[in-house]
Design a protein around this motif. Structure first.
Motif, PDB file in Angstrom:
ATOM      1  N   ARG A 166      -7.350  -9.238  -0.783  1.00  0.00           N
ATOM      2  CA  ARG A 166      -6.986  -9.590  -2.158  1.00  0.00           C
ATOM      3  C   ARG A 166      -5.605  -9.085  -2.562  1.00  0.00           C
ATOM      4  O   ARG A 166      -5.133  -9.370  -3.670  1.00  0.00           O
ATOM      5  CB  ARG A 166      -8.026  -9.042  -3.143  1.00  0.00           C
ATOM      6  N   LEU A 167      -4.944  -8.320  -1.690  1.00  0.00           N
ATOM      7  CA  LEU A 167      -3.659  -7.735  -2.063  1.00  0.00           C
ATOM      8  C   LEU A 167      -2.630  -8.804  -2.412  1.00  0.00           C
ATOM      9  O   LEU A 167      -1.808  -8.620  -3.307  1.00  0.00           O
ATOM     10  CB  LEU A 167      -3.134  -6.845  -0.931  1.00  0.00           C
ATOM     11  N   GLY A 168      -2.655  -9.932  -1.698  1.00  0.00           N
ATOM     12  CA  GLY A 168      -1.674 -10.988  -1.928  1.00  0.00           C
ATOM     13  C   GLY A 168      -1.728 -11.554  -3.329  1.00  0.00           C
ATOM     14  O   GLY A 168      -0.707 -11.975  -3.886  1.00  0.00           O
ATOM     15  N   GLN A 169      -2.916 -11.576  -3.920  1.00  0.00           N
ATOM     16  CA  GLN A 169      -3.055 -12.073  -5.290  1.00  0.00           C
ATOM     17  C   GLN A 169      -2.802 -10.971  -6.315  1.00  0.00           C
ATOM     18  O   GLN A 169      -2.345 -11.237  -7.433  1.00  0.00           O
ATOM     19  CB  GLN A 169      -4.467 -12.635  -5.508  1.00  0.00           C
TER      20      GLN A 169
ATOM     21  N   VAL B 183       4.600  -2.628  -9.569  1.00  0.00           N
ATOM     22  CA  VAL B 183       3.300  -1.946  -9.643  1.00  0.00           C
ATOM     23  C   VAL B 183       2.849  -1.468  -8.262  1.00  0.00           C
ATOM     24  O   VAL B 183       1.683  -1.167  -8.050  1.00  0.00           O
ATOM     25  CB  VAL B 183       2.224  -2.863 -10.252  1.00  0.00           C
ATOM     26  N   ASP B 184       3.759  -1.413  -7.339  1.00  0.00           N
ATOM     27  CA  ASP B 184       3.427  -1.070  -5.959  1.00  0.00           C
ATOM     28  C   ASP B 184       2.826   0.332  -5.855  1.00  0.00           C
ATOM     29  O   ASP B 184       3.165   1.232  -6.630  1.00  0.00           O
ATOM     30  CB  ASP B 184       4.697  -1.147  -5.105  1.00  0.00           C
ATOM     31  N   CYS B 185       1.944   0.484  -4.857  1.00  0.00           N
ATOM     32  CA  CYS B 185       1.431   1.810  -4.519  1.00  0.00           C
ATOM     33  C   CYS B 185       1.042   1.803  -3.052  1.00  0.00           C
ATOM     34  O   CYS B 185       1.051   0.753  -2.393  1.00  0.00           O
ATOM     35  CB  CYS B 185       0.238   2.196  -5.399  1.00  0.00           C
TER      36      CYS B 185
ATOM     37  N   GLU C  25      -1.550   6.379   3.741  1.00  0.00           N
ATOM     38  CA  GLU C  25      -0.894   6.803   2.509  1.00  0.00           C
ATOM     39  C   GLU C  25       0.482   6.184   2.343  1.00  0.00           C
ATOM     40  O   GLU C  25       0.981   6.058   1.216  1.00  0.00           O
ATOM     41  CB  GLU C  25      -0.768   8.334   2.474  1.00  0.00           C
ATOM     42  N   SER C  26       1.127   5.811   3.451  1.00  0.00           N
ATOM     43  CA  SER C  26       2.543   5.432   3.396  1.00  0.00           C
ATOM     44  C   SER C  26       2.786   3.932   3.507  1.00  0.00           C
ATOM     45  O   SER C  26       3.929   3.504   3.638  1.00  0.00           O
ATOM     46  CB  SER C  26       3.325   6.150   4.499  1.00  0.00           C
ATOM     47  N   LEU C  27       1.739   3.132   3.427  1.00  0.00           N
ATOM     48  CA  LEU C  27       1.891   1.690   3.605  1.00  0.00           C
ATOM     49  C   LEU C  27       1.962   0.990   2.256  1.00  0.00           C
ATOM     50  O   LEU C  27       1.021   1.040   1.453  1.00  0.00           O
ATOM     51  CB  LEU C  27       0.719   1.147   4.423  1.00  0.00           C
ATOM     52  N   SER C  28       3.078   0.310   1.999  1.00  0.00           N
ATOM     53  CA  SER C  28       3.316  -0.371   0.727  1.00  0.00           C
ATOM     54  C   SER C  28       2.382  -1.568   0.546  1.00  0.00           C
ATOM     55  O   SER C  28       2.386  -2.499   1.354  1.00  0.00           O
ATOM     56  CB  SER C  28       4.769  -0.848   0.656  1.00  0.00           C
ATOM     57  N   CYS C  29       1.589  -1.553  -0.525  1.00  0.00           N
ATOM     58  CA  CYS C  29       0.726  -2.701  -0.822  1.00  0.00           C
ATOM     59  C   CYS C  29       1.549  -3.939  -1.177  1.00  0.00           C
ATOM     60  O   CYS C  29       1.179  -5.062  -0.818  1.00  0.00           O
ATOM     61  CB  CYS C  29      -0.216  -2.355  -1.979  1.00  0.00           C
TER      62      CYS C  29
ATOM     63  N   PRO D 208       5.445   2.806  -0.206  1.00  0.00           N
ATOM     64  CA  PRO D 208       5.330   2.217  -1.547  1.00  0.00           C
ATOM     65  C   PRO D 208       6.611   2.359  -2.355  1.00  0.00           C
ATOM     66  O   PRO D 208       7.315   3.364  -2.275  1.00  0.00           O
ATOM     67  CB  PRO D 208       4.169   3.004  -2.174  1.00  0.00           C
ATOM     68  N   GLY D 209       6.910   1.315  -3.107  1.00  0.00           N
ATOM     69  CA  GLY D 209       8.097   1.289  -3.945  1.00  0.00           C
ATOM     70  C   GLY D 209       9.340   0.786  -3.263  1.00  0.00           C
ATOM     71  O   GLY D 209      10.387   0.642  -3.912  1.00  0.00           O
ATOM     72  N   LEU D 210       9.240   0.466  -1.958  1.00  0.00           N
ATOM     73  CA  LEU D 210      10.424   0.072  -1.209  1.00  0.00           C
ATOM     74  C   LEU D 210      10.305  -1.323  -0.584  1.00  0.00           C
ATOM     75  O   LEU D 210      11.038  -1.647   0.345  1.00  0.00           O
ATOM     76  CB  LEU D 210      10.715   1.110  -0.111  1.00  0.00           C
ATOM     77  N   ALA D 211       9.427  -2.152  -1.109  1.00  0.00           N
ATOM     78  CA  ALA D 211       9.245  -3.487  -0.546  1.00  0.00           C
ATOM     79  C   ALA D 211      10.505  -4.336  -0.638  1.00  0.00           C
ATOM     80  O   ALA D 211      10.682  -5.277   0.144  1.00  0.00           O
ATOM     81  CB  ALA D 211       8.079  -4.202  -1.239  1.00  0.00           C
TER      82      ALA D 211
END
Length: 429
Positions: free
Chosen positions: A123-126, A133-135, A167-171, A378-381
């Motif tokens: 569901r992350l894609g939606q 709002v990344d985490c 913990e370190s993977l950007s959603c 997270p925060g760097l997409a």
């Protein structure tokens, strides 16, 4: 001092991995004069088929084709190669001893945890349509009620495939990939192995092996590339080296890359990735064994690429912090620990005595890889498309730049090389 090579090319491609070969193939077939510079004494980059191990060649790096509609499948078909389908995920075996996930009772806690985290993942894609709002994946799973035991399982079945800690993977970065994903279902191996495809892709190309690039000068009218062997020039340059190589400063740029590009390079995290191969005097598993996992140090096991899947050979692929721990230990200890975990996974006590060979390859110790695939915290997409953007006469490709495909895959690298080649071709029109 390197000598100067006066024959100017249209395009110089740096790196003869999947991205570099795809870019060079595209440009060569369009009639441009292309030169490929490769630091290693072989082509392939993080694809490396080792044929020195007797009857069963092994893939020390990339092994699988992830999707029926990928550019890798397209190229394999054009090369006349054959695909062997692999059903890893539907056939997943879990726990110690490992049992097919589908055979566990519906109320089994581990089965429920795997199904739950996969549903949240899908569901992350939606959900993450706004990068603001990344985490991290762990934060998202915790937010949706996952307990520590479930997070440990998600680390194995989700984050480890991205060569990242949970913990370190950007959603947001994962969500963007899910939205543009066109790879399709199913997974495959090449029966002829990956090196056969790369050799076909490299046919007739001018490739200089053992030519590490040390500096790139963009004069505005063209580029000058300084290597340990010679200095060469071209109108355009495509850079396909791993982002960890750029982050390490192994190539000097004159003028320096923009602040945005430098920030994008340093945004990525490249964690260790190691493949461990164990040979036995006979298969110690049933014919249906294809993929097994648990939350141990040696978390994920499978039958590697070879024509006869009953061959007495298993691969354990370990990434991120698990690999960082094991990489520091000698082969003898790693082999002993791996066999102990495999014994529990298979539910038998003769595993160690039946082992007749062991080999591992640590990509973090590889000078021109410096780890496995790159991921974004997270925060760097934003950094993935920024890394892919051209600057002057310089174009960038490689799996880390595959913002419009699937990063961490061979086909993502191929797609990025073709994209950079198209951008180059537009300059010559």
């Amino acid at each position: 001092m390197s000598q100067s090579v006066s024959d100017q090319r249209d395009v110089i491609v740096i790196g003869a991995g999947a991205a570099g070969l795809a870019a060079a193939r595209t440009l060569h077939d369009a009639g441009l004069r292309v030169l490929v510079l490769e630091a290693r004494t072989r082509i392939g980059g993080r694809i490396w088929t080792d044929r020195s191990c007797g009857l069963y060649p092994i893939e020390l790096g990339a092994e699988l084709i992830h999707g029926a509609h990928t550019s890798t499948v397209e190229l394999a078909s054009a090369a006349g190669l054959t695909l062997a389908e692999v059903d890893r995920y539907h056939g997943l075996r879990w726990g110690t001893p490992a049992r097919p996930l589908s055979s566990l009772p519906p109320d089994d806690p581990d089965r429920q945890a795997i199904e739950r985290v996969r549903a949240i993942w899908n569901r992350l894609g939606q959900q993450y349509t706004d990068e603001a709002v990344d985490c991290g994946l762990a934060t998202e799973l915790h937010r949706q009620g996952c307990d520590p035991a479930t997070l440990a399982i998600a680390d194995v079945v989700l984050a480890q495939t991205y060569c990242a800690e949970i913990e370190s993977l950007s959603c947001a970065d994962v969500a963007r990939e899910q939205r543009i994903d066109r790879a399709g279902p199913r997974e495959f191996r090449l029966r002829e192995r990956y090196d056969t495809l790369l050799t076909w892709l490299a046919r007739d190309l001018d490739i200089k092996l053992g030519w590490p690039v040390r500096a790139i000068t963009d004069t505005g009218r063209g580029v000058i590339i300084d290597t340990t062997a010679a200095s060469v020039s071209a109108r355009q340059c495509i850079i396909t080296v791993p982002v960890a190589v750029l982050a390490a400063g192994m190539i000097r740029f004159d003028p320096p890359l923009s602040a945005t590009k430098r920030a994008a390079i340093t945004a990525f995290r490249t964690r260790p990735a190691t493949k461990h191969f164990f040979w036995f005097d006979a298969p110690l598993w049933d014919e249906g064994f294809a993929y097994a996992a648990h939350t141990g140090l040696f978390a994920r096991w499978w039958t590697p690429a070879h024509p006869d899947l009953t061959a007495p050979l298993l691969c354990c692929y370990v990434t991120a912090e698990r690999a960082a721990v094991l990489d520091r230990l000698p082969d003898t200890i790693v082999c002993e620990w791996g066999l102990a975990e495999l014994s529990r996974l298979l539910g038998r006590n003769d595993v160690a005595t039946r082992c007749v060979g062991f080999r591992r390859y640590r990509w973090a110790y590889d000078e021109y890889a410096r780890g496995g695939y790159a991921h974004l915290p997270p925060g760097l997409a934003w950094a993935r498309p920024a890394l892919a953007a051209a600057e002057g006469n310089l174009h960038f490709a490689g799996e880390a730049t595959a913002y419009d495909s699937n990063p961490q895959t061979v086909h993502g690298a191929i797609d990025s090389g073709r994209r950079a080649a198209r951008d180059c071709l537009a300059v010559f029109r």
